[in-house]
Enzyme design. Sequence first.
Site, PDB file in Angstrom:
ATOM      1  N   ARG A 154      39.541  46.114  60.366  1.00 28.41           N
ATOM      2  CA  ARG A 154      38.636  47.253  60.194  1.00 28.41           C
ATOM      3  C   ARG A 154      37.588  47.009  59.121  1.00 28.41           C
ATOM      4  O   ARG A 154      36.438  47.417  59.266  1.00 28.41           O
ATOM      5  CB  ARG A 154      39.461  48.502  59.884  1.00 28.41           C
ATOM      6  N   ARG A 235      43.219  39.131  49.341  1.00 22.72           N
ATOM      7  CA  ARG A 235      44.355  39.107  48.441  1.00 22.72           C
ATOM      8  C   ARG A 235      44.285  37.815  47.637  1.00 22.72           C
ATOM      9  O   ARG A 235      43.830  36.780  48.127  1.00 22.72           O
ATOM     10  CB  ARG A 235      45.681  39.141  49.214  1.00 22.72           C
ATOM     11  N   ASP A 259      37.192  40.189  43.922  1.00 27.93           N
ATOM     12  CA  ASP A 259      37.887  41.432  43.602  1.00 27.93           C
ATOM     13  C   ASP A 259      39.398  41.229  43.534  1.00 27.93           C
ATOM     14  O   ASP A 259      40.112  42.144  43.153  1.00 27.93           O
ATOM     15  CB  ASP A 259      37.558  42.505  44.650  1.00 27.93           C
ATOM     16  N   GLU A 264      47.237  39.170  38.649  1.00 23.36           N
ATOM     17  CA  GLU A 264      46.561  40.419  38.294  1.00 23.36           C
ATOM     18  C   GLU A 264      47.451  41.250  37.386  1.00 23.36           C
ATOM     19  O   GLU A 264      48.649  41.361  37.651  1.00 23.36           O
ATOM     20  CB  GLU A 264      46.207  41.211  39.560  1.00 23.36           C
ATOM     21  N   HIS A 283      40.242  44.402  41.312  1.00 23.05           N
ATOM     22  CA  HIS A 283      40.913  44.817  42.558  1.00 23.05           C
ATOM     23  C   HIS A 283      40.619  46.290  42.858  1.00 23.05           C
ATOM     24  O   HIS A 283      41.525  47.095  43.106  1.00 23.05           O
ATOM     25  CB  HIS A 283      42.430  44.598  42.455  1.00 23.05           C
TER      26      HIS A 283
END
Length: 322
Positions: A154, A235, A259, A264, A283
């Site tokens: 999407r 990811r 991002d 993280e 993120h």
Amino acid sequence: MAAGPSVILHTNAPAVAMKVLRDRHPGLSVYPCDSYAGLAALIDETKAEIVYSVRFDGTARFPRSALLESPTVKWVSVGGSGTDHLGHWNPEKVTVTNAAGVAADVMAEYALGAMLSFSLGLRNFARYQRERTWVAGTVEPIQGKTLLLLGLGRTGQALARRAKALGLTTLGVRAHPRPTDHVDEVHGIEDLPGLWVRADFIACCVPLLEATRGLIGTAAFAEMKPTAVLIDVSRGGVVDETALLSALDGGRIKGAALDVFSTEPLPKDHPIWSYENVIVTPHCSSVYDGWEKEALRMFADNLSRFLRGEPLENVVDPVRGY
């Protein structure tokens, strides 16, 4: 007395989640949990069958075993689209759904914004402004460029639609190639060696799977144009960060907008912070005001299906990862 299954809302915004779900399903037993550490005990105490869960404190500490090894949990509804933090699960024991599409438009806008930032040289102009220096410059049109979309879910499709409106050529890669709206060419992953060199922009929108881990590595960077820009909203782990640093140091690509990262939060001593031709964001490309309400509404709709004994939507295949 409450009827039906017990439901846990595992999120760092439990008040919002409780209100949305109680408005839709006032008769259910619903319990909030706003920590990783407390989830297992709450599942055990409530014998919860359903858990809506958001990865709100990183992947490393995520309590996957509490969800996947519980004798009572039948359905885990992930509040985002990625499910790699769950690892592998037995679909005969537990069903996993996600909220795919809840942030597709804003993630596409993030990617498009990064493309425009590089083509217009906005980061350079911002530096000149801070230095109060008038430097003659030019901007580069985005029209006529080529965008390579890794992943046509999407988000990839939302970006393709926007890219075509701005006059770009769109190349797409997906596991099972088929004609896709707003994508000029659709290829399988095996065609990537011949696609890297054609791309001015590369948008990474794939889930993290064994097949995609390290997908963008040394060989890929060696084939890219020196003017190419990489945008990663997938990811951490899909892009080989060591290979990326080497490509940036060697001038083999123009820059990147990242991002997501393998670790993280991104450590303060990570070298990527210092690159002027890299946009680093925490993120957040899928985070917008109201995103979790929308994800919760999707969950509430699916919960209605569950209670009626109907098939759930957005069921994730643990092998495919989507």
